[in-house]
Design a protein around this motif. Structure first.
Motif, PDB file in Angstrom:
ATOM      1  N   PHE A 332     -12.563  23.137  29.819  1.00 13.80           N
ATOM      2  CA  PHE A 332     -12.503  22.134  30.878  1.00 13.80           C
ATOM      3  C   PHE A 332     -11.788  20.874  30.396  1.00 13.80           C
ATOM      4  O   PHE A 332     -11.012  20.263  31.139  1.00 13.80           O
ATOM      5  CB  PHE A 332     -13.913  21.793  31.361  1.00 13.80           C
ATOM      6  N   ALA A 333     -12.032  20.474  29.146  1.00 11.48           N
ATOM      7  CA  ALA A 333     -11.346  19.299  28.608  1.00 11.48           C
ATOM      8  C   ALA A 333      -9.843  19.544  28.509  1.00 11.48           C
ATOM      9  O   ALA A 333      -9.032  18.661  28.831  1.00 11.48           O
ATOM     10  CB  ALA A 333     -11.919  18.944  27.240  1.00 11.48           C
ATOM     11  N   THR A 334      -9.458  20.743  28.077  1.00 15.33           N
ATOM     12  CA  THR A 334      -8.028  21.088  28.009  1.00 15.33           C
ATOM     13  C   THR A 334      -7.402  21.033  29.398  1.00 15.33           C
ATOM     14  O   THR A 334      -6.318  20.466  29.590  1.00 15.33           O
ATOM     15  CB  THR A 334      -7.855  22.492  27.406  1.00 15.33           C
ATOM     16  N   LEU A 335      -8.059  21.627  30.391  1.00 13.81           N
ATOM     17  CA  LEU A 335      -7.524  21.623  31.739  1.00 13.81           C
ATOM     18  C   LEU A 335      -7.410  20.206  32.291  1.00 13.81           C
ATOM     19  O   LEU A 335      -6.433  19.883  32.988  1.00 13.81           O
ATOM     20  CB  LEU A 335      -8.408  22.472  32.651  1.00 13.81           C
ATOM     21  N   ALA A 336      -8.374  19.351  32.001  1.00 10.96           N
ATOM     22  CA  ALA A 336      -8.300  17.970  32.480  1.00 10.96           C
ATOM     23  C   ALA A 336      -7.082  17.256  31.902  1.00 10.96           C
ATOM     24  O   ALA A 336      -6.358  16.538  32.609  1.00 10.96           O
ATOM     25  CB  ALA A 336      -9.581  17.223  32.117  1.00 10.96           C
TER      26      ALA A 336
END
Length: 465
Positions: A332-336
């Protein structure tokens, strides 16, 4: 720019599409023994389409569907909502595997997509269907030439894909990362995946299908009288059975080596204001994906949120499906971070939902089929992330096979031959890990495929989502 990860602070750890007050109440579990003409195991798209089409073909047929949890709760209710005409996980994959059948496969795929649209209208299914098409965008210089090659391949097979230069694609969707694009104007629809599943469920019930939820199938046995499927509180005796469990282990052990479950993840933003949406453009409301091996898929919802998913494709050792794997904060952090790199003009937008789920993949990236128990049990699996549309075609194939009918569908090599199975553990996880590493290297090296990937290509093997 502020830390992109802060935008995840209030994201709900549930699939956006399933977080809906329109979600239907679950049907009762099966208690006791029942008999039927056709039993469908699995209440995702594959099973729901099979049950509905079976009743449309023969309204007198007694059809039962059992689902381990609730219809549409798994991949069918939590995917990106891209409904593509392709039956082969894209034109390039189809050309690599079935070049002599590609014209037929493309025609059947287009007819299947139109049949879906007709079904929605006939049964009054409101799933925010939008026939907007979709874009594939180039974000690296080497990908621009690949788009032109792909458009040429499409033209040779009677498909039209419009090549857009950087200015033209940014006029459609404004991102500084876009260098070019390829627009499929008619072969893709956007939809609300959970509402599609719930609409199919309602249509099945309206046609007389008996649905039992919270009823996992725990075993299957055959006898001269028919097929018996066991459940925790009862049994179903059926003349024929269609297995539609996809990412979950098949009741037939011989099928299990052909698929592995992989986890895919997505974010959904809060609704965009008119001003924020105008900063992106997007008047055509197309979905889009990028051209990388580790790609993103992105689209607008009916209330103008942006779904941003993909990139990480996670396989777990021993291929187990577990609910706790639906959440992966590092992804999720990568996608953000990737979201705000794609749309820097949307700084300050927050994410409302973050979720994941398992899909089934096979070594050829597209569905395969089989029969067992003297033709009384049919099986379809391996849709590999492009099943929203292809599952309807797969349902038609399973019903053809169970009827013993020789049709244009069952004559396809795609239907007659299965992919190569995955090796047993630990070779399976080691091979998938090496492939993931090699795909990442290729993305960082202008798309150049190393010896490992070229060897897989030669033998028609691979790993994808």
């Amino acid at each position: 720019m502020a830390d992109p990860v802060r935008a995840l602070q209030d994201a709900q750890p549930v699939p956006f599409w399933l977080d809906d007050p329109a979600r239907p109440a679950a049907a009762s579990a099966l208690v006791g023994d029942v008999r039927c003409d056709l039993l469908v195991v699995g209440g995702g798209y594959s099973g729901l389409w099979t049950a509905l089409i079976a009743k449309e073909r023969d309204p007198s047929l007694d059809v039962v569907l059992v689902e381990a949890k609730e219809a549409g709760w798994a991949a069918s209710g939590r995917n990106g909502g891209f409904c593509e005409a392709s039956l082969t996980h894209g034109l390039a994959n189809g050309y690599q595997r079935w070049p002599d059948e590609l014209h037929t496969l493309e025609r059947l795929g287009a007819a299947n997509l139109q049949a879906m649209e007709d079904t929605l209208e006939r049964h009054g299914i409101d799933c925010d269907w939008e026939r907007t098409g979709s874009l594939v965008v180039a974000t690296e210089p080497h990908q621009v030439g690949e788009l032109h090659e792909f458009a040429g391949l499409a033209a040779r097979h009677d498909s039209r894909l419009d090549v857009l230069d950087g200015d033209a694609v940014r006029a459609e969707i404004d991102s500084p990362t876009f260098l070019g694009g390829l627009w499929d104007r008619n072969g893709v629809a956007m939809l609300n995946p959970a509402r599609l599943a719930w609409g199919l469920r309602r249509a099945c019930l309206d046609q007389g299908v008996r649905i039992f939820e919270h009823t996992p199938a725990t075993g299957l046995t055959g006898s001269p009288r028919g097929i018996t499927v066991r459940t925790p509180y009862g049994r179903v005796a059926a003349r024929r059975v269609a297995l539609a469990t996809n990412a979950f282990p098949s009741l037939l052990r011989r099928h299990r080596p052909y698929t592995v479950p992989v986890y895919d993840y997505a974010l959904m933003t809060e609704p965009l204001s008119e001003e924020r949406l105008a900063s992106v453009g997007w008047r055509g409301r197309q979905g889009f994906s990028d051209s990388a091996n580790h790609f993103h898929y992105v689209r607008l919802s009916a209330d103008n949120r942006i779904l941003f998913g993909g990139y990480d494709v996670v396989h777990q050792f021993r291929s187990r499906v577990r609910a706790e794997r639906d959440q992966r904060p590092e992804t999720f952090a990568t996608l953000a971070r990737h979201f705000f790199r794609t749309f820097p003009q949307l700084e300050g937008v927050r994410f409302s939902h973050a979720w994941g789920g398992a899909i089934d993949t096979c070594t050829r990236f597209s569905a395969f089929f089989d029969l067992s128990h003297d033709g009384r049990v049919a099986y379809a699996a391996g849709f590999t992330g492009l099943g929203v549309g292809a599952t309807r075609f797969g349902a038609e194939v399973m019903l053809d096979l169970l009827d013993g009918a020789r049709t244009e569908r069952t004559a396809l090599e795609m239907v007659r031959r299965k992919p190569l199975p995955f090796p047993p553990e630990p070779a399976r996880s080691i091979g998938i890990g090496i492939t993931q590493w090699a795909l990442t290297r290729a993305d960082a090296d202008a798309g150049r495929r190393n010896l490992w990937l070229r060897t897989l290509d030669r033998f028609g093997l691979g790993f994808d989502s």
